[in-house]
Design a protein around this motif. Structure first.
Motif, PDB file in Angstrom:
ATOM      1  N   THR A 252       0.830  -1.212   0.000  1.00 56.47           N
ATOM      2  CA  THR A 252       0.000   0.000   0.000  1.00 56.47           C
ATOM      3  C   THR A 252       0.859   1.255   0.000  1.00 56.47           C
ATOM      4  OG1 THR A 252      -1.669  -1.214   1.282  1.00 56.47           O
ATOM      5  CG2 THR A 252      -1.871   1.190   1.206  1.00 56.47           C
ATOM      6  N   PHE A 253       2.049   1.177   0.581  1.00 60.10           N
ATOM      7  CA  PHE A 253       2.851   2.358   0.816  1.00 60.10           C
ATOM      8  C   PHE A 253       4.079   2.456  -0.081  1.00 60.10           C
ATOM      9  CE2 PHE A 253       0.589   1.217   4.691  1.00 60.10           C
ATOM     10  CZ  PHE A 253      -0.215   2.345   4.815  1.00 60.10           C
ATOM     11  N   GLY A 254       4.011   1.787  -1.207  1.00 67.34           N
ATOM     12  CA  GLY A 254       5.003   1.996  -2.247  1.00 67.34           C
ATOM     13  C   GLY A 254       6.305   1.249  -2.070  1.00 67.34           C
ATOM     14  N   HIS A 255       7.017   1.114  -3.186  1.00 66.20           N
ATOM     15  CA  HIS A 255       8.300   0.418  -3.221  1.00 66.20           C
ATOM     16  C   HIS A 255       9.341   1.398  -3.755  1.00 66.20           C
ATOM     17  CE1 HIS A 255      10.416  -3.676  -4.066  1.00 66.20           C
ATOM     18  NE2 HIS A 255      11.264  -2.777  -3.624  1.00 66.20           N
ATOM     19  N   THR A 256      10.224   1.836  -2.884  1.00 65.44           N
ATOM     20  CA  THR A 256      11.266   2.787  -3.253  1.00 65.44           C
ATOM     21  C   THR A 256      12.526   2.035  -3.670  1.00 65.44           C
ATOM     22  OG1 THR A 256      10.432   4.355  -1.603  1.00 65.44           O
ATOM     23  CG2 THR A 256      12.614   4.781  -2.497  1.00 65.44           C
ATOM     24  N   ALA A 257      13.027   2.350  -4.840  1.00 66.69           N
ATOM     25  CA  ALA A 257      14.275   1.758  -5.321  1.00 66.69           C
ATOM     26  C   ALA A 257      15.374   2.813  -5.261  1.00 66.69           C
ATOM     27  CB  ALA A 257      14.110   1.252  -6.747  1.00 66.69           C
ATOM     28  N   ILE A 258      16.391   2.555  -4.450  1.00 67.73           N
ATOM     29  CA  ILE A 258      17.516   3.476  -4.306  1.00 67.73           C
ATOM     30  C   ILE A 258      18.729   2.873  -5.003  1.00 67.73           C
ATOM     31  CG2 ILE A 258      19.073   4.633  -2.692  1.00 67.73           C
ATOM     32  CD1 ILE A 258      16.265   5.707  -2.492  1.00 67.73           C
ATOM     33  N   VAL A 259      19.284   3.608  -5.955  1.00 61.46           N
ATOM     34  CA  VAL A 259      20.424   3.101  -6.712  1.00 61.46           C
ATOM     35  C   VAL A 259      21.703   3.283  -5.906  1.00 61.46           C
ATOM     36  CG1 VAL A 259      21.821   3.391  -8.786  1.00 61.46           C
ATOM     37  CG2 VAL A 259      19.319   3.546  -8.923  1.00 61.46           C
ATOM     38  N   ALA A 260      22.451   2.188  -5.756  1.00 55.98           N
ATOM     39  CA  ALA A 260      23.741   2.219  -5.063  1.00 55.98           C
ATOM     40  C   ALA A 260      24.858   2.154  -6.093  1.00 55.98           C
ATOM     41  CB  ALA A 260      23.851   1.038  -4.100  1.00 55.98           C
ATOM     42  N   GLY A 261      25.889   2.947  -5.875  1.00 55.86           N
ATOM     43  CA  GLY A 261      26.986   2.982  -6.844  1.00 55.86           C
ATOM     44  C   GLY A 261      28.342   2.925  -6.194  1.00 55.86           C
ATOM     45  N   GLU A 262      29.187   3.837  -6.592  1.00 56.55           N
ATOM     46  CA  GLU A 262      30.586   3.835  -6.172  1.00 56.55           C
ATOM     47  C   GLU A 262      30.744   3.950  -4.659  1.00 56.55           C
ATOM     48  OE1 GLU A 262      33.673   7.263  -6.856  1.00 56.55           O
ATOM     49  OE2 GLU A 262      33.507   6.089  -8.697  1.00 56.55           O
ATOM     50  N   LYS A 263      29.963   4.831  -4.049  1.00 52.58           N
ATOM     51  CA  LYS A 263      30.009   5.032  -2.600  1.00 52.58           C
ATOM     52  C   LYS A 263      28.682   4.553  -2.019  1.00 52.58           C
ATOM     53  CE  LYS A 263      33.111   8.987  -3.119  1.00 52.58           C
ATOM     54  NZ  LYS A 263      33.284  10.448  -2.951  1.00 52.58           N
ATOM     55  N   THR A 264      28.670   3.301  -1.586  1.00 51.93           N
ATOM     56  CA  THR A 264      27.403   2.690  -1.186  1.00 51.93           C
ATOM     57  C   THR A 264      26.819   3.292   0.084  1.00 51.93           C
ATOM     58  OG1 THR A 264      28.623   0.961  -0.011  1.00 51.93           O
ATOM     59  CG2 THR A 264      27.975   0.501  -2.283  1.00 51.93           C
ATOM     60  N   GLY A 265      27.660   3.938   0.896  1.00 50.60           N
ATOM     61  CA  GLY A 265      27.161   4.526   2.142  1.00 50.60           C
ATOM     62  C   GLY A 265      26.064   5.540   1.908  1.00 50.60           C
ATOM     63  N   ALA A 266      26.196   6.354   0.850  1.00 52.14           N
ATOM     64  CA  ALA A 266      25.193   7.382   0.552  1.00 52.14           C
ATOM     65  C   ALA A 266      23.844   6.738   0.241  1.00 52.14           C
ATOM     66  CB  ALA A 266      25.657   8.234  -0.626  1.00 52.14           C
ATOM     67  N   ALA A 267      23.861   5.661  -0.568  1.00 52.02           N
ATOM     68  CA  ALA A 267      22.621   4.972  -0.920  1.00 52.02           C
ATOM     69  C   ALA A 267      22.007   4.294   0.305  1.00 52.02           C
ATOM     70  CB  ALA A 267      22.878   3.946  -2.011  1.00 52.02           C
ATOM     71  N   ALA A 318       8.929   4.390  -7.087  1.00 55.05           N
ATOM     72  CA  ALA A 318       9.749   5.607  -7.166  1.00 55.05           C
ATOM     73  C   ALA A 318      11.212   5.208  -7.140  1.00 55.05           C
ATOM     74  CB  ALA A 318       9.452   6.566  -6.021  1.00 55.05           C
ATOM     75  N   VAL A 319      12.044   6.031  -7.782  1.00 56.06           N
ATOM     76  CA  VAL A 319      13.479   5.760  -7.877  1.00 56.06           C
ATOM     77  C   VAL A 319      14.251   6.931  -7.290  1.00 56.06           C
ATOM     78  CG1 VAL A 319      15.428   5.496  -9.479  1.00 56.06           C
ATOM     79  CG2 VAL A 319      13.267   4.276  -9.895  1.00 56.06           C
ATOM     80  N   GLY A 320      15.281   6.616  -6.510  1.00 54.24           N
ATOM     81  CA  GLY A 320      16.238   7.614  -6.049  1.00 54.24           C
ATOM     82  C   GLY A 320      17.569   7.343  -6.707  1.00 54.24           C
ATOM     83  N   LEU A 321      18.098   8.329  -7.443  1.00 54.33           N
ATOM     84  CA  LEU A 321      19.282   8.101  -8.267  1.00 54.33           C
ATOM     85  C   LEU A 321      20.290   9.228  -8.107  1.00 54.33           C
ATOM     86  CD1 LEU A 321      20.821   6.658 -10.597  1.00 54.33           C
ATOM     87  CD2 LEU A 321      19.376   7.947 -12.200  1.00 54.33           C
ATOM     88  N   GLY A 322      21.544   8.855  -7.868  1.00 53.26           N
ATOM     89  CA  GLY A 322      22.631   9.825  -7.882  1.00 53.26           C
ATOM     90  C   GLY A 322      23.486   9.859  -6.641  1.00 53.26           C
ATOM     91  N   MET A 323      22.963   9.451  -5.492  1.00 55.78           N
ATOM     92  CA  MET A 323      23.681   9.551  -4.230  1.00 55.78           C
ATOM     93  C   MET A 323      24.852   8.566  -4.198  1.00 55.78           C
ATOM     94  SD  MET A 323      20.248   9.924  -4.167  1.00 55.78           S
ATOM     95  CE  MET A 323      19.507   8.458  -3.462  1.00 55.78           C
ATOM     96  N   GLY A 324      26.083   9.077  -4.278  1.00 60.11           N
ATOM     97  CA  GLY A 324      27.265   8.228  -4.270  1.00 60.11           C
ATOM     98  C   GLY A 324      27.409   7.366  -5.506  1.00 60.11           C
ATOM     99  N   LEU A 325      26.734   7.735  -6.600  1.00 59.43           N
ATOM    100  CA  LEU A 325      26.666   6.892  -7.796  1.00 59.43           C
ATOM    101  C   LEU A 325      28.007   6.729  -8.497  1.00 59.43           C
ATOM    102  CD1 LEU A 325      24.801   5.392  -9.833  1.00 59.43           C
ATOM    103  CD2 LEU A 325      24.575   7.583 -11.041  1.00 59.43           C
ATOM    104  N   GLY A 326      28.773   7.805  -8.593  1.00 58.65           N
ATOM    105  CA  GLY A 326      29.974   7.822  -9.422  1.00 58.65           C
ATOM    106  C   GLY A 326      29.723   8.680 -10.650  1.00 58.65           C
ATOM    107  N   ARG A 327      30.771   9.228 -11.233  1.00 55.95           N
ATOM    108  CA  ARG A 327      30.605  10.215 -12.307  1.00 55.95           C
ATOM    109  C   ARG A 327      31.043   9.716 -13.683  1.00 55.95           C
ATOM    110  NH1 ARG A 327      32.805  15.425  -8.782  1.00 55.95           N
ATOM    111  NH2 ARG A 327      31.232  15.221  -7.112  1.00 55.95           N
ATOM    112  N   LYS A 328      31.333   8.448 -13.807  1.00 58.89           N
ATOM    113  CA  LYS A 328      31.634   7.892 -15.120  1.00 58.89           C
ATOM    114  C   LYS A 328      30.335   7.670 -15.878  1.00 58.89           C
ATOM    115  CE  LYS A 328      35.658   5.454 -13.261  1.00 58.89           C
ATOM    116  NZ  LYS A 328      36.249   4.121 -12.977  1.00 58.89           N
TER     117      LYS A 328
END
Length: 509
Positions: A252-267, A318-328
């Motif tokens: 009922t309350f949604g599924h949030t997908a958080i993208v983890a990248g280079e710095k996983t702590g941020a995600a 919903a998607v959260g993208l960019g936190m600690g992702l990496g810049r390549k």
């Protein structure tokens, strides 16, 4: 629950209008209601007088214009035998209203010290004053102080007493940018209406508490039908994702997908925030993240309540993208592809994603024809400078972004009318297009405890969580920002707040 006293205090409990230049309102009030400049100045002085105690020793610093006139009028009103009161005439009176008020005050016997003697006077007598009132410059100030005024402001700021600013602290311009050694007030009594200059990140160190004074008519009449340039978000505007129905489940309350990248702590921080702010399900998505999760299960690098996978879940809301992702480029390609193919899935963009060379095209597609993109971007000033350049909107240094934050936020949203921009700072600006016009909301409620790595990742998780629960992009940005700011006020120590503690404080609102 009682929040700690907010740095800025407001006397009204509904969303207030902020104006770029209240002098236009002054003139309109004089024309519409027959108020003379003299009447309005008298009311300004009366409002200042209310903030003074009868037994206080008062120093009033005056300028050459009508702000100085307010100071002279205040001096006349409180002048009495035996009271320690001095007017320090920082600039010689010039405007007709200021000259008239000075003449009246002098006739009442007010003690006056001129600018030439100011330094010696303050060296010898400064410690004797209980309060200093700044009436040197008003809202028309721009540029820098002269050496003499700069020295005076240094002396006034060094006084160990209460400090009150009339209308707007001396040194702030109409956008809230400050001259060096601006007057640092504990209280600002602003006249008639709120001004934009009071709500820059720099102004937060200048204004202290803010009170709005009536100038002879009710504030609603004074503001009239004039169009505001921004709106002030207040504590009472916060809505939390409380659950009202009982017959519900995690879906009922949604599924949030958080993208983890280079710095996983941020995600991980963002994912924890999303889960604690109401998301029914939260998944970390990254290349080989499932293998890493299994390998590190014993180390508890990924909390057991969070799911992990290589791909976005089928029921992602919903998607959260960019936190600690990496810049390549390869760090973002697959995720942007997914969002382009699934344009109905709301998304939160932050941090490293703004460095992607695809960001302009992605935003153009998402916001085409001004459609509701369910898209929130949360850059800090350095990231916003990168975003502006990558979107072809100009090359600005971080300092230039801070100086021109209001106009640049509007410029960005005019180009991408379907996006909601949350520009982080000591005062958060939330800009979006509503009914064909870019609207800006200011949130000044955060504390300096947020100046810590990971605080922005908490905010990203809060926004993504509300998006996943079906809140609009505007609702998500506004309420996440308020919750984030007000939670920081619950920190018992301004330098020790950690991201996980901040998440806990959000739960205490």
């Amino acid at each position: 629950m009682k929040l700690k006293e907010l740095h800025i205090f407001f006397i009204m409990n509904f969303m207030q209008k902020i104006f770029f230049d209240s002098r236009i309102l002054d003139k309109a009030a004089r024309d519409a209601f027959g108020l003379t400049e003299d009447i309005m100045m008298e009311n300004a002085a009366m409002a200042l007088e209310k903030e003074l105690k009868k037994d206080e020793a008062i120093l009033i610093a005056t300028g050459s214009g009508n702000n100085g006139g307010d100071g002279w009028a205040l001096a006349r009103r409180i002048c009495s035998a035996g009271k320690k009161l001095t007017v320090l005439e920082a600039l010689e009176a010039k405007s007709p209203a200021c000259l008239l008020q000075k003449e009246r005050a002098v006739k009442c016997g007010v003690n006056v010290v001129n600018a030439r003697d100011a330094e010696n006077f303050l060296n010898e007598n400064g410690k004797d004053f209980d309060c200093v009132v700044d009436c040197v410059f008003g809202s028309g100030f721009h540029g820098e102080f002269t050496d003499e005024i700069k020295c005076l402001m240094q002396k006034l700021n060094a006084l160990e007493c209460k400090k009150i600013a009339c209308d707007i602290p001396s040194g702030l311009d109409s956008y809230g940018n400050a001259a060096e050694d601006f007057f640092a007030a504990d209280l600002t009594v602003t006249m008639g209406a709120l001004k934009l200059g009071l709500f820059s990140s720099t102004a937060k160190d200048a204004c202290g508490k803010i009170l709005v004074a009536d100038l002879g008519i009710d504030r609603e009449l004074f503001e009239g039908g004039a169009e505001e340039c921004a709106m002030l978000l207040e504590e009472s505007d916060l809505s939390l994702p409380h659950r009202k129905k009982q017959n519900v489940n995690k879906g009922t309350f949604g599924h949030t997908a958080i993208v983890a990248g280079e710095k996983t702590g941020a995600a991980l921080i963002a994912a924890n925030a999303a889960l604690r702010f109401g998301s029914g399900l939260v998944t970390l998505v990254a290349k080989d993240v499932a293998k890493d999760a299994a390998k590190n299960a014993d180390k508890k690098n990924i909390p057991c309540e969070l799911m992990a996978g290589d791909e976005f879940p089928a029921n992602t809301s919903a998607v959260g993208l960019g936190m600690g992702l990496g810049r390549k480029d390869e760090d973002s390609e697959a995720y942007l592809d997914f969002l382009e193919k699934n344009e109905d899935i709301p998304c939160l963009l932050d941090a490293d994603i703004f460095y992607s060379p695809r960001i302009k095209d992605f935003l153009k597609k998402r916001t085409a024809c001004g459609k509701n993109a369910s898209l929130v971007l949360t850059p800090h000033p350095k990231e916003f400078s990168v975003l502006l350049e990558n979107c072809g909107l100009g090359k600005y240094s971080t300092g230039e972004v801070c100086t021109n934050a209001f106009e640049l936020a509007k410029k960005f949203c005019a180009c991408f009318p379907g996006a909601v921009l949350l520009l982080k700072g000591a005062v958060v600006l939330i800009a979006l297009t509503e009914n064909g016009r870019v609207c800006v909301y200011a949130n000044p409620h955060g504390s300096n405890a947020l100046a810590k790595g990971g605080s922005g990742d908490v905010l990203s998780g809060l926004v993504a969580s509300l998006l996943a629960q079906g809140w609009s992009a505007k609702e998500s940005a506004v309420n996440a920002s308020l919750a984030h700011a007000l939670a920081s006020r619950l920190a018992p120590c301004d330098y020790a707040l950690t991201p996980l503690e901040l998440i806990q404080h959000v739960c205490e609102l």
